[in-house]
Design a protein around this motif. Structure first.
Motif, PDB file in Angstrom:
ATOM      1  N   GLY A  14       0.812  -1.221   0.000  1.00  9.12           N
ATOM      2  CA  GLY A  14       0.000   0.000   0.000  1.00  9.12           C
ATOM      3  C   GLY A  14       0.842   1.266   0.000  1.00  9.12           C
ATOM      4  N   LYS A  15       2.132   1.111  -0.300  1.00  7.73           N
ATOM      5  CA  LYS A  15       3.041   2.267  -0.246  1.00  7.73           C
ATOM      6  C   LYS A  15       2.566   3.418  -1.129  1.00  7.73           C
ATOM      7  N   SER A  16       2.194   3.096  -2.372  1.00  9.83           N
ATOM      8  CA  SER A  16       1.879   4.198  -3.291  1.00  9.83           C
ATOM      9  C   SER A  16       0.582   4.898  -2.878  1.00  9.83           C
ATOM     10  N   THR A  33       9.307   5.501  -7.011  1.00 11.70           N
ATOM     11  CA  THR A  33      10.520   5.007  -7.680  1.00 11.70           C
ATOM     12  C   THR A  33      10.266   3.671  -8.392  1.00 11.70           C
ATOM     13  N   GLY A  34       9.275   2.897  -7.912  1.00  5.06           N
ATOM     14  CA  GLY A  34       8.922   1.652  -8.596  1.00  5.06           C
ATOM     15  C   GLY A  34       8.547   1.931 -10.051  1.00  5.06           C
ATOM     16  N   ALA A  35       7.874   3.072 -10.264  1.00  6.66           N
ATOM     17  CA  ALA A  35       7.456   3.434 -11.624  1.00  6.66           C
ATOM     18  C   ALA A  35       8.669   3.655 -12.535  1.00  6.66           C
ATOM     19  N   MET A  36       9.782   4.103 -11.944  1.00  7.72           N
ATOM     20  CA  MET A  36      10.997   4.309 -12.751  1.00  7.72           C
ATOM     21  C   MET A  36      11.572   2.954 -13.191  1.00  7.72           C
ATOM     22  N   TYR A  37      11.602   1.986 -12.228  1.00  9.73           N
ATOM     23  CA  TYR A  37      12.070   0.636 -12.581  1.00  9.73           C
ATOM     24  C   TYR A  37      11.125  -0.006 -13.587  1.00  9.73           C
ATOM     25  N   ARG A  38       9.834   0.281 -13.442  1.00 13.24           N
ATOM     26  CA  ARG A  38       8.848  -0.267 -14.376  1.00 13.24           C
ATOM     27  C   ARG A  38       9.040   0.338 -15.771  1.00 13.24           C
ATOM     28  N   LEU A  88       2.502   0.973 -17.006  1.00  7.47           N
ATOM     29  CA  LEU A  88       3.431   0.467 -15.992  1.00  7.47           C
ATOM     30  C   LEU A  88       2.854  -0.565 -15.039  1.00  7.47           C
ATOM     31  N   ARG A  89       1.535  -0.553 -14.805  1.00  5.19           N
ATOM     32  CA  ARG A  89       1.009  -1.315 -13.671  1.00  5.19           C
ATOM     33  C   ARG A  89       0.444  -2.677 -14.068  1.00  5.19           C
ATOM     34  N   THR A  90       1.141  -3.399 -14.944  1.00  6.78           N
ATOM     35  CA  THR A  90       0.714  -4.767 -15.254  1.00  6.78           C
ATOM     36  C   THR A  90       1.655  -5.742 -14.543  1.00  6.78           C
ATOM     37  N   VAL A  93       4.965  -6.255 -16.495  1.00  2.00           N
ATOM     38  CA  VAL A  93       5.949  -5.183 -16.294  1.00  2.00           C
ATOM     39  C   VAL A  93       6.519  -5.248 -14.876  1.00  2.00           C
ATOM     40  N   GLY A  94       5.661  -5.525 -13.882  1.00  2.00           N
ATOM     41  CA  GLY A  94       6.116  -5.623 -12.485  1.00  2.00           C
ATOM     42  C   GLY A  94       7.140  -6.733 -12.297  1.00  2.00           C
ATOM     43  N   ASN A  95       6.878  -7.881 -12.921  1.00  2.00           N
ATOM     44  CA  ASN A  95       7.818  -9.001 -12.783  1.00  2.00           C
ATOM     45  C   ASN A  95       9.140  -8.694 -13.484  1.00  2.00           C
ATOM     46  N   THR A 100      14.882  -7.240 -13.237  1.00  2.00           N
ATOM     47  CA  THR A 100      15.974  -6.415 -13.772  1.00  2.00           C
ATOM     48  C   THR A 100      16.487  -5.394 -12.752  1.00  2.00           C
ATOM     49  N   SER A 101      15.696  -5.123 -11.696  1.00  2.00           N
ATOM     50  CA  SER A 101      16.161  -4.144 -10.700  1.00  2.00           C
ATOM     51  C   SER A 101      17.316  -4.697  -9.862  1.00  2.00           C
ATOM     52  N   ALA A 102      17.609  -6.002 -10.025  1.00  2.00           N
ATOM     53  CA  ALA A 102      18.763  -6.581  -9.324  1.00  2.00           C
ATOM     54  C   ALA A 102      20.067  -6.325 -10.079  1.00  2.00           C
ATOM     55  N   GLY A 127       9.741   3.044  -2.284  1.00  2.00           N
ATOM     56  CA  GLY A 127      10.560   2.097  -3.033  1.00  2.00           C
ATOM     57  C   GLY A 127      10.964   0.926  -2.166  1.00  2.00           C
ATOM     58  N   ARG A 128      12.180   0.426  -2.389  1.00  2.00           N
ATOM     59  CA  ARG A 128      12.678  -0.728  -1.643  1.00  2.00           C
ATOM     60  C   ARG A 128      13.937  -0.381  -0.836  1.00  2.00           C
ATOM     61  N   ASP A 129      14.713   0.556  -1.352  1.00  2.00           N
ATOM     62  CA  ASP A 129      16.018   0.870  -0.742  1.00  2.00           C
ATOM     63  C   ASP A 129      16.162   2.366  -0.483  1.00  2.00           C
ATOM     64  N   ILE A 130      15.038   3.059  -0.288  1.00  2.00           N
ATOM     65  CA  ILE A 130      15.111   4.514  -0.137  1.00  2.00           C
ATOM     66  C   ILE A 130      15.753   4.861   1.216  1.00  2.00           C
ATOM     67  N   GLY A 131      15.247   4.255   2.296  1.00  2.68           N
ATOM     68  CA  GLY A 131      15.801   4.557   3.624  1.00  2.68           C
ATOM     69  C   GLY A 131      17.179   3.964   3.846  1.00  2.68           C
ATOM     70  N   ARG A 181      12.858 -12.360  -4.234  1.00  3.89           N
ATOM     71  CA  ARG A 181      13.857 -11.738  -5.119  1.00  3.89           C
ATOM     72  C   ARG A 181      14.308 -10.382  -4.575  1.00  3.89           C
ATOM     73  N   ASP A 182      13.315  -9.544  -4.175  1.00  2.00           N
ATOM     74  CA  ASP A 182      13.643  -8.185  -3.721  1.00  2.00           C
ATOM     75  C   ASP A 182      14.464  -8.210  -2.418  1.00  2.00           C
ATOM     76  N   MET A 183      14.213  -9.231  -1.576  1.00  2.00           N
ATOM     77  CA  MET A 183      14.858  -9.253  -0.256  1.00  2.00           C
ATOM     78  C   MET A 183      16.212  -9.964  -0.265  1.00  2.00           C
TER      79      MET A 183
HETATM   80  O1   DC Z   1       6.878  -0.803  -6.115  1.00  2.00           O
HETATM   81  P1   DC Z   1       6.699  -1.510  -7.457  1.00  2.00           P
HETATM   82  O2   DC Z   1       5.912  -2.781  -7.378  1.00  2.00           O
HETATM   83  O3   DC Z   1       6.171  -0.567  -8.493  1.00  2.00           O
HETATM   84  O4   DC Z   1       8.196  -1.925  -7.929  1.00  2.00           O
HETATM   85  C1   DC Z   1       8.436  -2.759  -9.035  1.00  2.00           C
HETATM   86  C2   DC Z   1       9.763  -3.460  -8.852  1.00  2.00           C
HETATM   87  O5   DC Z   1      10.829  -2.516  -8.930  1.00  2.00           O
HETATM   88  C3   DC Z   1       9.942  -4.172  -7.529  1.00  2.00           C
HETATM   89  O6   DC Z   1       9.613  -5.542  -7.591  1.00  2.00           O
HETATM   90  C4   DC Z   1      11.394  -4.001  -7.181  1.00  2.00           C
HETATM   91  C5   DC Z   1      11.842  -2.822  -7.995  1.00  2.00           C
HETATM   92  N1   DC Z   1      12.134  -1.645  -7.170  1.00  2.00           N
HETATM   93  C6   DC Z   1      13.388  -1.572  -6.603  1.00  2.00           C
HETATM   94  O7   DC Z   1      14.181  -2.494  -6.744  1.00  2.00           O
HETATM   95  N2   DC Z   1      13.750  -0.464  -5.900  1.00  2.00           N
HETATM   96  C7   DC Z   1      12.886   0.539  -5.717  1.00  2.00           C
HETATM   97  N3   DC Z   1      13.276   1.618  -5.034  1.00  2.00           N
HETATM   98  C8   DC Z   1      11.585   0.467  -6.263  1.00  2.00           C
HETATM   99  C9   DC Z   1      11.219  -0.651  -6.976  1.00  2.00           C
END
Ligand code: DC
Length: 218
Positions: A14-16, A33-38, A88-90, A93-95, A100-102, A127-131, A181-183
């Motif tokens: 529910g972040k967004s 920031t997720g939208a940028m990766y998307r 972006l929100r499919t 695209v999310g997968n 690829t964000s790795a 995002g995931r790594d903002i803090g 994957r993200d963690m």
């Molecule tokens: O928040 P989201 O579902 O729109 O993000 C899509 C993917 O982008 C998510 O699975 C991991 C990556 N992401 C990231 O690695 N770092 C961020 N700051 C934001 C998103």
């Protein structure tokens, strides 16, 4: 230097939704920031790049330009000059974005854009790594989470509301896979910053979550 609120957490927490509403209440700019990766994921999909082929993903970053503009306070994402916000929100695209964000070249590509936005504006950035990585000195850090079942149900409701056909079990499997994957990725994995405030929204309403977060913000 802007006033910076970082909000990290897993997919579907529910972040967004929350960040957008907190931004409105406090007068910050909401940076998704997720939208940028998307947006980069759309680029890789268009080019037919396989997400496992990290060399190809890194190479394909060279001819991708991601930029952000705000129209009526709403973030619009441009990929090589084209507004791709609506694409972006499919799940596809999310997968692709999660895989690829790795790749380090992908993260490097977006790092400066994110830091510049935070330097020049009062922002709530999700995002995931903002803090942990992008804004380690953020004024407020929130780690927003919820159970995988709750998050899958929310994503399911979001997609069906838009008229998209989807399968709840498949979404939950995707969410668990994406969490994993993200963690566990080597670079900038999703984790709670030591000084982040933990908010578990599984049994909270949206106004309750907003009130909790706003109580920590200027
Ligand atoms: O928040 P989201 O579902 O729109 O993000 C899509 C993917 O982008 C998510 O699975 C991991 C990556 N992401 C990231 O690695 N770092 C961020 N700051 C934001 C998103």
């Amino acid at each position: 230097m802007g006033y910076n609120v970082a909000i990290d957490g897993p997919a579907g927490a529910g972040k967004s939704t929350i960040a957008r509403l907190v931004a409105k209440e406090k007068g910050y700019i909401y940076v998704d920031t997720g939208a940028m990766y998307r947006a980069l994921a759309v680029h890789f999909l268009k080019k037919g790049v396989a997400p496992e082929d990290t060399d190809a993903v890194s190479g394909a970053c060279a001819d991708a330009d991601v930029s952000i503009r705000y129209e009526d306070g709403v973030q619009q994402v441009f990929l090589n000059g084209e507004n791709v916000t609506g694409m972006l929100r499919t799940e596809e695209v999310g997968n692709m974005a999660s895989m690829t964000s790795a790749v380090p070249a992908v993260r490097e590509k977006l790092l400066e854009l994110q830091r510049t936005l935070a330097r020049e504006n009062d922002v709530i950035m999700d995002g995931r790594d903002i803090g942990t990585n992008i804004l380690p000195d953020a004024d407020v850090k929130i780690y927003l989470t919820a159970s995988a079942e709750t998050r899958a149900k929310r994503r399911y409701d979001e997609l069906t509301e838009k008229g998209m056909e989807c399968d709840l079990d498949q979404i939950e499997r995707d969410i668990r896979e994406r969490d994993e994957r993200d963690m566990t990725r080597e670079i900038a994995p999703l984790k709670k910053a030591q000084d982040a405030i933990l908010v578990d929204s599984s049994h909270m309403t949206i106004p309750e979550v907003i009130a909790e977060i706003c109580s920590h913000c200027r």
